[in-house]
Scaffold this motif. Structure first.
Motif, PDB file in Angstrom:
ATOM      1  N   ASP A 132     -17.566   5.517   0.237  1.00  0.00           N
ATOM      2  CA  ASP A 132     -17.356   4.068   0.125  1.00  0.00           C
ATOM      3  C   ASP A 132     -16.298   3.595   1.117  1.00  0.00           C
ATOM      4  O   ASP A 132     -16.444   2.544   1.752  1.00  0.00           O
ATOM      5  N   LEU A 133     -15.212   4.364   1.240  1.00  0.00           N
ATOM      6  CA  LEU A 133     -14.141   3.997   2.170  1.00  0.00           C
ATOM      7  C   LEU A 133     -14.640   3.964   3.616  1.00  0.00           C
ATOM      8  O   LEU A 133     -14.368   3.017   4.358  1.00  0.00           O
ATOM      9  N   TYR A 164     -16.877   1.062   4.270  1.00  0.00           N
ATOM     10  CA  TYR A 164     -16.053  -0.148   4.359  1.00  0.00           C
ATOM     11  C   TYR A 164     -15.440  -0.264   5.754  1.00  0.00           C
ATOM     12  O   TYR A 164     -15.433  -1.347   6.353  1.00  0.00           O
ATOM     13  N   GLU A 182      -8.027  -4.406  -2.899  1.00  0.00           N
ATOM     14  CA  GLU A 182      -7.622  -4.409  -1.486  1.00  0.00           C
ATOM     15  C   GLU A 182      -7.720  -2.997  -0.909  1.00  0.00           C
ATOM     16  O   GLU A 182      -7.382  -2.025  -1.567  1.00  0.00           O
ATOM     17  N   ARG A 183      -8.181  -2.921   0.349  1.00  0.00           N
ATOM     18  CA  ARG A 183      -8.259  -1.635   1.028  1.00  0.00           C
ATOM     19  C   ARG A 183      -7.205  -1.588   2.132  1.00  0.00           C
ATOM     20  O   ARG A 183      -6.915  -2.605   2.760  1.00  0.00           O
ATOM     21  N   ASN A 209     -16.290  -3.311   8.599  1.00  0.00           N
ATOM     22  CA  ASN A 209     -15.237  -4.141   9.181  1.00  0.00           C
ATOM     23  C   ASN A 209     -15.086  -3.934  10.690  1.00  0.00           C
ATOM     24  O   ASN A 209     -14.364  -4.688  11.343  1.00  0.00           O
ATOM     25  N   LEU A 229      -7.640   3.574  -6.187  1.00  0.00           N
ATOM     26  CA  LEU A 229      -8.671   2.814  -5.474  1.00  0.00           C
ATOM     27  C   LEU A 229      -9.440   1.907  -6.430  1.00  0.00           C
ATOM     28  O   LEU A 229      -9.763   0.761  -6.109  1.00  0.00           O
ATOM     29  N   CYS A 276      -7.305   4.563   5.634  1.00  0.00           N
ATOM     30  CA  CYS A 276      -8.628   4.817   5.053  1.00  0.00           C
ATOM     31  C   CYS A 276      -9.193   6.148   5.544  1.00  0.00           C
ATOM     32  O   CYS A 276      -9.744   6.934   4.750  1.00  0.00           O
ATOM     33  N   GLU A 326      -8.234   8.323  -6.470  1.00  0.00           N
ATOM     34  CA  GLU A 326      -9.453   7.648  -6.936  1.00  0.00           C
ATOM     35  C   GLU A 326      -9.116   6.553  -7.939  1.00  0.00           C
ATOM     36  O   GLU A 326      -9.672   5.447  -7.893  1.00  0.00           O
ATOM     37  N   THR A 352      -7.303  -1.149  -7.453  1.00  0.00           N
ATOM     38  CA  THR A 352      -6.885  -2.090  -6.410  1.00  0.00           C
ATOM     39  C   THR A 352      -8.074  -2.477  -5.547  1.00  0.00           C
ATOM     40  O   THR A 352      -8.615  -1.631  -4.829  1.00  0.00           O
ATOM     41  N   ASP A 389       0.816  -1.218   0.000  1.00  0.00           N
ATOM     42  CA  ASP A 389       0.000   0.000   0.000  1.00  0.00           C
ATOM     43  C   ASP A 389       0.850   1.269   0.000  1.00  0.00           C
ATOM     44  O   ASP A 389       0.355   2.367   0.232  1.00  0.00           O
TER      45      ASP A 389
END
Length: 570
Positions: A420-421, A424, A395-396, A428, A390, A402, A387, A393, A357
């Motif tokens: 969206d982030l 997410y 994967e976050r 989680n 993102l 984030c 953007e 990829t 990352d």
């Protein structure tokens, strides 16, 4: 100073009359002066040692440690250019290059607080100040070796993350090794904390304190108080520990955390600054100091801490990109984007191969640097590039990244991607109310307070429904379907601890009811290891790990009387 050296040495007062077969052990001597290596080698030979390897630098020592599991390592603190002895020990511990029964003796002519404190933090088995006589060497080796044999199997269980079994082994050893009772109780208390059993840890610390006022036990009780949210009581206890021993460095770190939990960030910064002066060669401590300064806008001190962190971290396994990114932020605040960009290029070059990352993190910092220095056009360009990254990829990154990215994207006028982030992040962490409050503050700063509340509620419900469906399949006996459902849930929400725990529980239940499977065992072990990395010290982790390890076919028992090192290596 003698008190520090004695604390670092960890001597247990055992008699040296019992003979240890030193001739059968393997040794590594690390010193940049050939004369000193020869003297230490001859001292070991006088004890009967036969297999002695030598290294003249930290890098050479790491190469040998990679190939051989030594019984005894004697390592000088100052090793010239490259890694010093502290960094050799640090890396050997973190990479498990030493057996549980291995002895690591730090050897040095240094008597300064800074050197001794730095070495002691990484737990050498003893700290020996030159010149060393054969008598001193033999006495210390005997003491440390006996302790290692007592703790060998406990350390092995700890390395396997079977904390409950390790705690039971402590009780077994206490029953037959009264000379080591206090050390075993200290280990047991630590294991109870790792197992998510604070009440049992508290009982153990109090049992120790009933015998004698040990600062580590008082500090352990304070940590439990802090974990229970009793921040003021914890603060008072940590300050008492420091008043009694100004060199008890861990108490400073914990005290700073207590102040932060109480919202007293200036006080926390003052404590971190004092700790960094006492033990300035800790990479994590300098990084934490820099980040605390940056948060409070103390740009000068942040710059000093981050530069120190980069300098001392050059040869350390604890070297991370955080100091580079933090210093780049400092340069942005000082309106020096040129150096900031040079630091970001250096971070990408240093860490890009090992941190997937890294490109994302440097781009976020670049955008923040431009935004903070008033170059909004370039800040927006960085946002557009983020953007695109993102979208490319799936994967976050971790939660702090984030949140930082969402903050920047909102600041440069982007809406959909940061929403969206943040959703997410909530999915989680659907039961983390403090994090939800932090996410809500980001929404409010972006003038989306009411909409943010609805988004948070929706994201939480989505995660709960996903988890509950898997649990329902399990409870109704549809084990294969439950396993598959939770695999998909883990893919969708790879950092949701409750989903991960339930997934591991279902995998274990499948094996309990339908027979052992090496593939399912490995899958469950990976899931639990991931949980322990995300949120260490969870009670359910210890319980599930014990169940899982109990399912595995038993390995052949070692021969009677085998040395602890051989058992650990099997």
């Amino acid at each position: 100073m003698n008190a520090i050296v004695n604390a670092a040495a960890g001597t247990l007062g055992a008699s040296v009359s019992d003979q240890v077969d030193w001739a059968s052990k393997t040794y590594l001597v690390v010193d940049d002066f050939i004369g000193v290596r020869q003297l230490l080698r001859e001292s070991l030979r006088s004890l009967g040692a036969r297999t002695i390897d030598q290294a003249s630098s930290g890098g050479e020592a790491m190469g040998l440690l990679n190939k051989t599991r030594y019984d005894v390592v004697l390592c000088d603190f100052n090793l010239g250019e490259g890694k010093n002895g502290q960094q050799v020990l640090e890396e050997a511990r973190m990479r498990n290059l030493l057996l549980p029964s291995s002895v690591f003796l730090m050897v040095s002519a240094e008597k300064s607080v800074e050197s001794v404190m730095g070495a002691a933090e990484h737990q050498p088995d003893a700290y020996l100040v030159k010149p060393i006589t054969e008598g001193v060497l033999l006495t210390r080796l005997n003491r440390v070796w006996r302790k290692k044999q007592v703790f060998g199997l406990i350390d092995q269980a700890y390395a396997e993350k079977d904390y409950l079994r390790a705690a039971r082994l402590c009780d077994e050893q206490i029953a037959v090794n009264k000379a080591h009772e206090i050390d075993l109780l200290r280990m047991k208390a630590r294991l109870m904390e790792k197992s998510g059993e604070p009440a049992k840890a508290r009982e153990t610390y109090e049992r120790v304190l009933a015998q004698r006022e040990y600062q580590w036990a008082r500090s352990g009780l304070a940590k439990i108080r802090m974990a229970d949210g009793e921040f003021e009581q914890a603060r008072q206890m940590f300050q008492t520990v420091i008043a009694e021993n100004r060199y008890y460095i861990d108490a400073y770190d914990q005290l700073a955390q207590a102040w932060q939990h109480m919202g007293k960030h200036e006080e926390a910064l003052n404590v971190l600054e004092r700790a960094a002066k006492l033990s300035p060669n800790s990479v994590p401590r300098q990084r934490n100091l820099g980040q605390a300064c940056l948060k409070l806008g103390n740009v000068g001190m942040a710059e000093k801490a981050f530069r120190k962190c980069i300098a001392i971290g050059e040869y350390s396994i604890r070297k991370t990109p955080d100091a580079y990114l933090g210093l780049a932020r400092v340069c942005g605040l000082k309106n020096d984007p040129k150096e900031a960009l040079q630091l970001l290029i250096a971070a990408q070059r240093e860490f890009g191969a090992d941190h997937p990352d890294m490109e994302l993190r440097t781009k976020i910092t670049e955008g923040l640097v431009y935004h903070e220095s008033g170059d909004y056009r370039r800040a927006r360009k960085a946002g557009d590039e983020l953007e695109a990254l993102l979208q490319a990829t799936p994967e976050r990154p971790d939660v702090p990244t984030c949140l930082e990215m969402a903050t920047l994207l909102f600041a440069v006028g982007v809406k959909e991607a940061p929403v969206d982030l943040l959703c997410y992040v909530i999915r989680n962490n659907h039961d983390n109310t403090l994090l939800q409050d932090e996410v809500q503050q980001i929404f409010e700063k972006a003038r989306m307070g009411e909409e943010g509340e609805k988004l948070i509620r929706g994201a939480r419900k989505e995660a709960i429904d996903l988890m509950n469906q898997g649990v329902l399949l399990w409870k109704t006996g549809k084990l294969a379907e439950a396993v598959e459902w939770m695999r998909n849930a883990r893919t969708a929400l790879p950092h949701n601890v409750r989903i991960l725990f339930n997934s591991a529980q279902i995998l274990i239940s499948h094996m309990q009811q339908r027979g052992y499977s090496a593939e399912l065992h490995e899958e469950a072990h990976k899931v639990l290891t991931h949980v322990d990395h995300l949120q260490p010290g969870q009670q359910r982790f210890a319980q599930l790990m014990e169940q899982l390890l109990g399912l595995a076919p038993k390995a052949e028992e070692p021969a009677q009387g085998a040395p602890a090192g051989e058992v650990a290596a099997a």
